[in-house]
Design a protein around this motif. Sequence first.
Motif, mmCIF file in Angstrom:
data_model
loop_
_atom_site.group_PDB
_atom_site.id
_atom_site.type_symbol
_atom_site.label_atom_id
_atom_site.label_comp_id
_atom_site.label_asym_id
_atom_site.label_seq_id
_atom_site.Cartn_x
_atom_site.Cartn_y
_atom_site.Cartn_z
ATOM 1 N N VAL B 119 1.042 -1.089 -0.035
ATOM 2 C CA VAL B 119 -0.096 -0.219 -0.004
ATOM 3 C C VAL B 119 0.898 1.270 -0.134
ATOM 4 O O VAL B 119 0.546 2.238 -0.439
ATOM 5 C CB VAL B 119 -1.114 0.073 1.126
ATOM 6 N N LEU B 120 1.889 1.273 0.689
ATOM 7 C CA LEU B 120 2.791 2.234 0.859
ATOM 8 C C LEU B 120 3.652 2.503 -0.751
ATOM 9 O O LEU B 120 3.752 3.868 -1.305
ATOM 10 C CB LEU B 120 4.001 2.363 1.639
ATOM 11 N N SER B 128 1.032 8.359 2.375
ATOM 12 C CA SER B 128 1.885 7.411 2.210
ATOM 13 C C SER B 128 3.289 7.711 2.396
ATOM 14 O O SER B 128 4.028 6.919 2.762
ATOM 15 C CB SER B 128 1.394 6.428 1.243
ATOM 16 N N GLY B 129 3.362 8.866 1.864
ATOM 17 C CA GLY B 129 4.893 9.341 1.859
ATOM 18 C C GLY B 129 5.385 9.541 3.361
ATOM 19 O O GLY B 129 6.384 9.171 3.691
ATOM 20 N N GLY B 130 4.250 9.939 3.929
ATOM 21 C CA GLY B 130 4.733 10.246 5.625
ATOM 22 C C GLY B 130 4.958 8.954 6.111
ATOM 23 O O GLY B 130 6.171 8.795 7.064
ATOM 24 N N MET B 133 8.151 7.794 5.326
ATOM 25 C CA MET B 133 9.489 8.167 5.996
ATOM 26 C C MET B 133 9.535 7.803 7.461
ATOM 27 O O MET B 133 10.623 7.565 7.899
ATOM 28 C CB MET B 133 9.202 9.906 5.938
ATOM 29 N N TYR B 134 8.657 7.559 8.038
ATOM 30 C CA TYR B 134 8.318 6.987 9.396
ATOM 31 C C TYR B 134 9.223 5.548 9.505
ATOM 32 O O TYR B 134 10.073 5.335 10.406
ATOM 33 C CB TYR B 134 7.179 6.971 9.853
ATOM 34 N N GLY B 138 13.474 4.552 10.923
ATOM 35 C CA GLY B 138 14.140 3.369 11.543
ATOM 36 C C GLY B 138 15.383 2.727 11.086
ATOM 37 O O GLY B 138 16.014 2.228 12.005
ATOM 38 N N LEU B 139 15.695 3.177 9.940
ATOM 39 C CA LEU B 139 16.941 2.473 9.209
ATOM 40 C C LEU B 139 18.030 3.397 9.923
ATOM 41 O O LEU B 139 19.311 2.858 10.050
ATOM 42 C CB LEU B 139 17.108 2.882 7.989
#
Lengths: 310, 303
Positions: B119-120, B128-130, B133-134, B138-139
């Motif tokens: 879905v992203l 979906s962009g936000g 990014m969220y 985490g990376l």
Amino acid sequence: MTSATLGVRRGRAKGSPLARRRRRVFGPFLAPALILYTILFMLPTAYSFYASFTSWDGFSNPRWKGTLNYDHLTHDPAFKDAFFNTLKLLFGCGIFLFVLSFAFMLLLREMKGRRFIQGFIFLPHIVSGVALAAFWDFLLNHDGMLNKGLHSFGLGPVDWLKPQWQFNAILIAIVWINTGYYVTILMAGVDRIPPYYYEEAKLAGTNSWQRFRHITLPMSWDVVGTAAVLWTIGTVKIFEFILAFSGSQGNLPTTNQWTSAMYVYGETIGGTSPIYDFGRACAGAVVTLVAVVVVVVVLRRVTSRDRLEL
Amino acid sequence: MSTATTGSRAESAAQDPESPAAAPAGRRRVPWARLPGAALIWLFVAFCAFTFLFILLSSLKSSYNVLNHPFRLPTELKFSNWSKAWHDGGFGPAFVNSVVVVVAAAAGTVLLASPAAYVLGRNQNRLSGGVSMYFVLGLGIPMQIIVLPLYSIMAKMHLIDNLAGLIVLYIVVNLPFTVYLLMSFFASLPGELEEAAALDGVGPGMTFWRIMLPLAKGGLMTALTLVAIACWNETFLALMFLQTNDNFTLPLALVNFLTQQQFTGEDFGVMFAGVSIAVLPMLALYAWLGRRITEGLTLGAGK
């Protein structure tokens, strides 16, 4: 889930039937991953910031103690060692690693069997750091392989692992483990440079050094920047190699071999007599994270500016 | 969010492995000028080859011969090293634990990440962009910052020294990368089939399971492999959350074995048999899926 309802509502407002269908599953498809990630990744991150201002043993409730943990860090020789060793890895090891990887990448592009070599030197990156540490220790030990090799040439044993050298042995091993990975990343970036740049430059009568200086180098700044960010994030994770290489008899390595991750382990549950100082360890981790963020932001600035100059 | 470009770039890089034009052709320097460099590279290759050959060959030698004749080929094949490592050295149970953890964690991660990534990757809007990014955030967050609150949570849930607890943690810490990786794969898939399915009245859930997932099989395989490799070698979380030998995964069994050796006298043949048990599955996996692994691991640089 608020995000889910938001997605659905937007979907109703506009879009093709397909887009509408897709938006209907937006929430349910996203929710499991998002919830788990939020609860067990992002909230713990936030909690560490809070806990760094408390006295906490990990089991009872944390008690607020202001910035005392941070004050303590500035006097804590173990933390200073851990922090500076991490910086040593990040910059000292990093510069050496990047120069080596970049040189290897350029050379490999003109060598036969480049795919094979590239695949081969990638190997250390995908096996356990503990396993490599066991090998590395056997190589450099007093009775180890390197000294056995030297002995057959009539050269005396060298104490490769004396305290002031031991961390350097780690630095070299880390370069060895990561070279293949960064060669591959840089190679992928340079492969994306359109070949007609080189063709036109050649028609203009440039020599290979000029083409390297004015095409390859500036055009690969982008990927070097990304690779440097990956390296920054990667260095603060370095842990098990040092633990297995320098730890002995169940004790942790001496603090002059510590890195940021080792500090967190050593100040809490690690070693033969654990300390359980979760608050201070959180403060150490927060300082590390802030340092990473600063370095990443600076790297981004530097590399994007250089790219624009092109 | 440039997920679409990431995907197409990754794909074109994958399709274009070694076009001769990509190399800066026509650098006609004299070959001998490059010789020192080439020699250095071959030296590096030789050292890598030596490392793994040495580990595997030493696992079949007696401790005496490993120590005193490290460069000699084994005169007799001591398979007893392997059975000693497996039964007495703790590597057998650890191998089983590692396999269980790796399979469960890899499957769990991909199961959770793929619908989210779908879905992203295929909805291009601000929401979906936000969220993307969220996840990407985490990376950049090192393990040591999340591990202590997690320790407290797991202790309260009595999941310390519990393989199921470790599996959950492995799923969580691998989510950011896996979502990121799969997002670009889903974004790069053609949309026609999805549209056709929608016109035929196939529900969105069914479209995902029956059409998009099979199309993304390559990406899913890559994700499974990379999570498996990461979990197989993971040491920091395992060390924090596992306590008893019965639950140890291979890296911990190895750390434990190295520690024990320092007390009980060293058997290098058995040690290298243990090292081989930890290393060999990764070498085999790499021999089988090498390109997929290198491309997946370096995809992050394509953004």
